[in-house]
Design a protein around this motif. Structure first.
Motif, PDB file in Angstrom:
ATOM      1  N   VAL A 255       6.333  13.978  25.121  1.00 17.51           N
ATOM      2  CA  VAL A 255       6.696  14.675  25.648  1.00 17.51           C
ATOM      3  C   VAL A 255       7.619  14.163  26.941  1.00 17.51           C
ATOM      4  CG1 VAL A 255       5.495  15.582  27.732  1.00 17.51           C
ATOM      5  CG2 VAL A 255       4.388  15.953  25.748  1.00 17.51           C
ATOM      6  N   TYR A 256       6.997  12.744  26.747  1.00 18.91           N
ATOM      7  CA  TYR A 256       7.774  12.233  27.908  1.00 18.91           C
ATOM      8  C   TYR A 256       9.790  11.813  27.778  1.00 18.91           C
ATOM      9  CZ  TYR A 256       9.993   8.351  30.748  1.00 18.91           C
ATOM     10  OH  TYR A 256      10.564   7.107  31.812  1.00 18.91           O
ATOM     11  N   ALA A 257       9.910  11.575  26.844  1.00 22.50           N
ATOM     12  CA  ALA A 257      11.243  11.929  26.196  1.00 22.50           C
ATOM     13  C   ALA A 257      11.807  12.666  26.315  1.00 22.50           C
ATOM     14  CB  ALA A 257      11.294  10.766  24.417  1.00 22.50           C
ATOM     15  N   ILE A 258      11.287  13.942  26.288  1.00 27.00           N
ATOM     16  CA  ILE A 258      12.208  15.221  25.685  1.00 27.00           C
ATOM     17  C   ILE A 258      12.121  15.329  27.315  1.00 27.00           C
ATOM     18  CG2 ILE A 258      11.527  17.505  25.049  1.00 27.00           C
ATOM     19  CD1 ILE A 258       9.641  17.228  22.789  1.00 27.00           C
ATOM     20  N   ASN A 259      10.976  15.523  27.996  1.00 26.94           N
ATOM     21  CA  ASN A 259      11.582  15.580  29.591  1.00 26.94           C
ATOM     22  C   ASN A 259      12.652  14.487  29.977  1.00 26.94           C
ATOM     23  OD1 ASN A 259       9.213  17.503  30.142  1.00 26.94           O
ATOM     24  ND2 ASN A 259       8.259  16.185  29.968  1.00 26.94           N
ATOM     25  N   MET A 260      12.549  13.801  29.299  1.00 25.76           N
ATOM     26  CA  MET A 260      14.477  12.513  30.039  1.00 25.76           C
ATOM     27  C   MET A 260      15.044  12.980  29.352  1.00 25.76           C
ATOM     28  SD  MET A 260      13.253  10.079  32.129  1.00 25.76           S
ATOM     29  CE  MET A 260      14.181   8.516  31.631  1.00 25.76           C
ATOM     30  N   LEU A 261      15.241  13.675  28.569  1.00 22.23           N
ATOM     31  CA  LEU A 261      16.488  14.271  27.244  1.00 22.23           C
ATOM     32  C   LEU A 261      17.001  15.089  28.466  1.00 22.23           C
ATOM     33  CD1 LEU A 261      16.388  11.912  24.428  1.00 22.23           C
ATOM     34  CD2 LEU A 261      17.194  11.753  25.655  1.00 22.23           C
ATOM     35  N   ILE A 262      15.806  16.526  28.784  1.00 26.80           N
ATOM     36  CA  ILE A 262      16.522  17.584  28.202  1.00 26.80           C
ATOM     37  C   ILE A 262      16.686  17.953  29.083  1.00 26.80           C
ATOM     38  CG2 ILE A 262      15.516  20.007  28.808  1.00 26.80           C
ATOM     39  CD1 ILE A 262      13.234  19.669  26.548  1.00 26.80           C
ATOM     40  N   PRO A 263      17.504  18.117  30.581  1.00 28.34           N
ATOM     41  CA  PRO A 263      17.948  17.872  31.960  1.00 28.34           C
ATOM     42  C   PRO A 263      19.230  17.559  31.664  1.00 28.34           C
ATOM     43  CG  PRO A 263      15.879  16.837  32.572  1.00 28.34           C
ATOM     44  CD  PRO A 263      15.916  16.547  30.894  1.00 28.34           C
ATOM     45  N   LEU A 264      19.507  16.728  30.809  1.00 20.81           N
ATOM     46  CA  LEU A 264      20.883  15.962  30.571  1.00 20.81           C
ATOM     47  C   LEU A 264      21.102  16.654  28.701  1.00 20.81           C
ATOM     48  CD1 LEU A 264      20.280  12.260  30.978  1.00 20.81           C
ATOM     49  CD2 LEU A 264      20.883  13.461  32.334  1.00 20.81           C
ATOM     50  N   ALA A 265      20.735  17.167  28.025  1.00 21.97           N
ATOM     51  CA  ALA A 265      21.114  18.255  26.767  1.00 21.97           C
ATOM     52  C   ALA A 265      21.179  17.443  25.794  1.00 21.97           C
ATOM     53  CB  ALA A 265      22.671  19.069  27.438  1.00 21.97           C
ATOM     54  N   PHE A 266      20.637  16.149  25.851  1.00 22.54           N
ATOM     55  CA  PHE A 266      20.696  14.897  24.341  1.00 22.54           C
ATOM     56  C   PHE A 266      21.785  14.448  24.429  1.00 22.54           C
ATOM     57  CE2 PHE A 266      16.892  18.408  24.020  1.00 22.54           C
ATOM     58  CZ  PHE A 266      15.904  17.365  23.632  1.00 22.54           C
ATOM     59  N   LEU A 267      22.298  14.574  25.692  1.00 21.58           N
ATOM     60  CA  LEU A 267      23.985  13.993  25.835  1.00 21.58           C
ATOM     61  C   LEU A 267      23.797  12.762  25.490  1.00 21.58           C
ATOM     62  CD1 LEU A 267      25.665  15.907  28.841  1.00 21.58           C
ATOM     63  CD2 LEU A 267      27.200  15.884  26.013  1.00 21.58           C
ATOM     64  N   PRO A 268      22.839  11.913  26.192  1.00 17.18           N
ATOM     65  CA  PRO A 268      22.869  10.011  25.709  1.00 17.18           C
ATOM     66  C   PRO A 268      23.517  10.393  23.922  1.00 17.18           C
ATOM     67  CG  PRO A 268      21.195  10.535  27.350  1.00 17.18           C
ATOM     68  CD  PRO A 268      21.798  12.121  26.808  1.00 17.18           C
ATOM     69  N   LEU A 269      22.604  11.483  23.859  1.00 13.78           N
ATOM     70  CA  LEU A 269      22.431  11.023  22.289  1.00 13.78           C
ATOM     71  C   LEU A 269      23.632  11.436  21.310  1.00 13.78           C
ATOM     72  CD1 LEU A 269      18.537  12.188  21.177  1.00 13.78           C
ATOM     73  CD2 LEU A 269      19.360   9.709  22.178  1.00 13.78           C
ATOM     74  N   MET A 270      24.753  12.080  22.390  1.00 16.68           N
ATOM     75  CA  MET A 270      25.661  12.699  20.919  1.00 16.68           C
ATOM     76  C   MET A 270      26.860  11.958  21.054  1.00 16.68           C
ATOM     77  SD  MET A 270      24.639  16.564  22.827  1.00 16.68           S
ATOM     78  CE  MET A 270      23.375  17.634  22.557  1.00 16.68           C
ATOM     79  N   THR A 271      26.921  10.596  19.877  1.00 15.51           N
ATOM     80  CA  THR A 271      27.873  10.320  19.972  1.00 15.51           C
ATOM     81  C   THR A 271      27.910   9.596  18.481  1.00 15.51           C
ATOM     82  OG1 THR A 271      29.462   8.057  20.705  1.00 15.51           O
ATOM     83  CG2 THR A 271      26.918   8.306  20.914  1.00 15.51           C
ATOM     84  N   ARG A 272      29.254   8.946  17.773  1.00 12.87           N
ATOM     85  CA  ARG A 272      28.911   9.337  16.739  1.00 12.87           C
ATOM     86  C   ARG A 272      29.426   7.190  16.858  1.00 12.87           C
ATOM     87  NH1 ARG A 272      33.374  12.661  13.412  1.00 12.87           N
ATOM     88  NH2 ARG A 272      32.079  14.697  13.359  1.00 12.87           N
TER      89      ARG A 272
END
Length: 341
Positions: A255-272
């Motif tokens: 739940v914490y991880a989702i709350n950290m990533l949703i406001p950033l649209a999961f952008l930190p993970l969107m890279t190759r």
């Protein structure tokens, strides 16, 4: 910032702030104005130096202001202004990676409204307030090539290390990112060596100030037990990495991880670019692996450092996107942060 200062200052003036952490630091700075030493009696129920719990020489930067103004006022101002001052290096980062003015403004607004910053800032003063701006300044100067900027990068990396002994984890992952992602090999190698040396120096200093032990070990008892040293974390990672995965996938941490990533649209993970994922390391190690409940709770200050690195990654990955998709993602993130705020 003015709004937050009024709210937090009013709560403190009404004696509604808890002893942890405002009481500890108010008493500590009050003693420091008299003796120069960071002694408290309420942190562990006895007279001891705060440095027996956390080695935080960065705290002396606020001492001159405590001589001039009321201690609790200084702590309220510092908590808010330090956290939100991270918007200045973030703006420079956005310009450096060639985001447009509109998208740079959106990223800065996202940072200011990001629940990791706004929620934690409401829980009174903590030395972690220094982390967000210092980490972002370090990352900004790492993007520059001239020698004077390299010197500033190392200066801000050192200041980050001085926040607390576990700040070494942030700087270690930043140095690995500089080495593998930016391919600035000697900078990354020197910074990593400096970080390791400072970490062991900080642990040694804690042992010299008292017998409270290393807080890092106690907060990873779920991984290494109560008595093992911090280096056991590395050993367990090598011999039993599955334990890390299991401990980081509990319901409250997800739940914490989702709350950290949703406001950033999961952008930190969107890279190759896999090397960029190194900057997610502190978020995983410091917030998700530990069973210390406050480190995966947005209402406390343990998200400042990892949150700043996630926003940096969001800006970096947004700059790699093209066209209307980039605008849509940025707009979504801003709306999500406003709703979270």
């Amino acid at each position: 910032s003015a709004y937050f200062i009024v709210v937090l200052g009013s709560r403190t003036a009404a004696l509604c702030s808890p002893c942890y952490d405002m009481g500890i630091f108010a008493q500590m700075y009050d003693n420091m104005t008299e003796t120069g030493l960071p002694y408290t009696t309420c942190e562990r129920g006895k007279h001891l130096s705060h440095f027996a719990v956390h080695f935080s020489p960065i705290l002396y930067l606020l001492l001159p202001f405590c001589y001039i103004f009321k201690v609790t006022d200084v702590l309220v101002w510092a908590q808010i202004l330090l956290v939100f001052s991270g918007v200045f290096p973030l703006l420079l980062i956005c310009r450096r990676i060639k985001l447009s003015n509109i998208k740079s403004t959106l990223i800065c607004l996202i940072y200011l409204l990001y629940p990791a910053m706004s929620s934690g800032a409401f829980y009174d003063f903590h030395e972690n307030a220094f982390l967000a701006p210092l980490i972002l300044w370090t990352l900004y100067f790492s993007l520059k090539d001239k020698k004077r900027y390299t010197a500033l990068m190392f200066l801000f990396a050192l200041l980050t290390l001085m926040v607390k002994e576990d700040a070494a984890i942030y700087v270690a992952f930043i140095s690995l990112y500089i080495f593998f992602s930016q391919k600035k090999y000697w900078r990354g190698a020197i910074m990593f060596a400096m970080t390791v040396a400072y970490f062991f120096f900080a642990i040694f200093m804690i042992s010299q100030f008292g017998e409270e032990g290393n807080m890092l070990s106690s907060r990873y008892a779920n991984i290494i037990g109560e008595e093992a040293g911090f280096l056991s974390l590395v050993k367990v990672l090598i011999v039993n990495p599955a334990l890390y995965a299991v401990e980081s996938l509990t319901a409250d941490k997800l739940v914490y991880a989702i709350n950290m990533l949703i406001p950033l649209a999961f952008l930190p993970l969107m890279t190759r670019k896999i090397s960029r994922w190194l900057l997610i390391g502190p978020f995983y190690v410091l917030n998700l692996v530990t069973d210390y409940q406050y480190q995966h709770d947005l209402g406390f200050q343990y998200s400042f450092g990892s949150g700043a690195m996630l926003v940096y990654l969001a800006a970096l990955n947004l700059a790699d996107m093209k066209g209307s998709y980039r605008r849509t993602v940025a707009a979504y993130s801003l709306v999500a942060c406003i709703l979270g705020f």
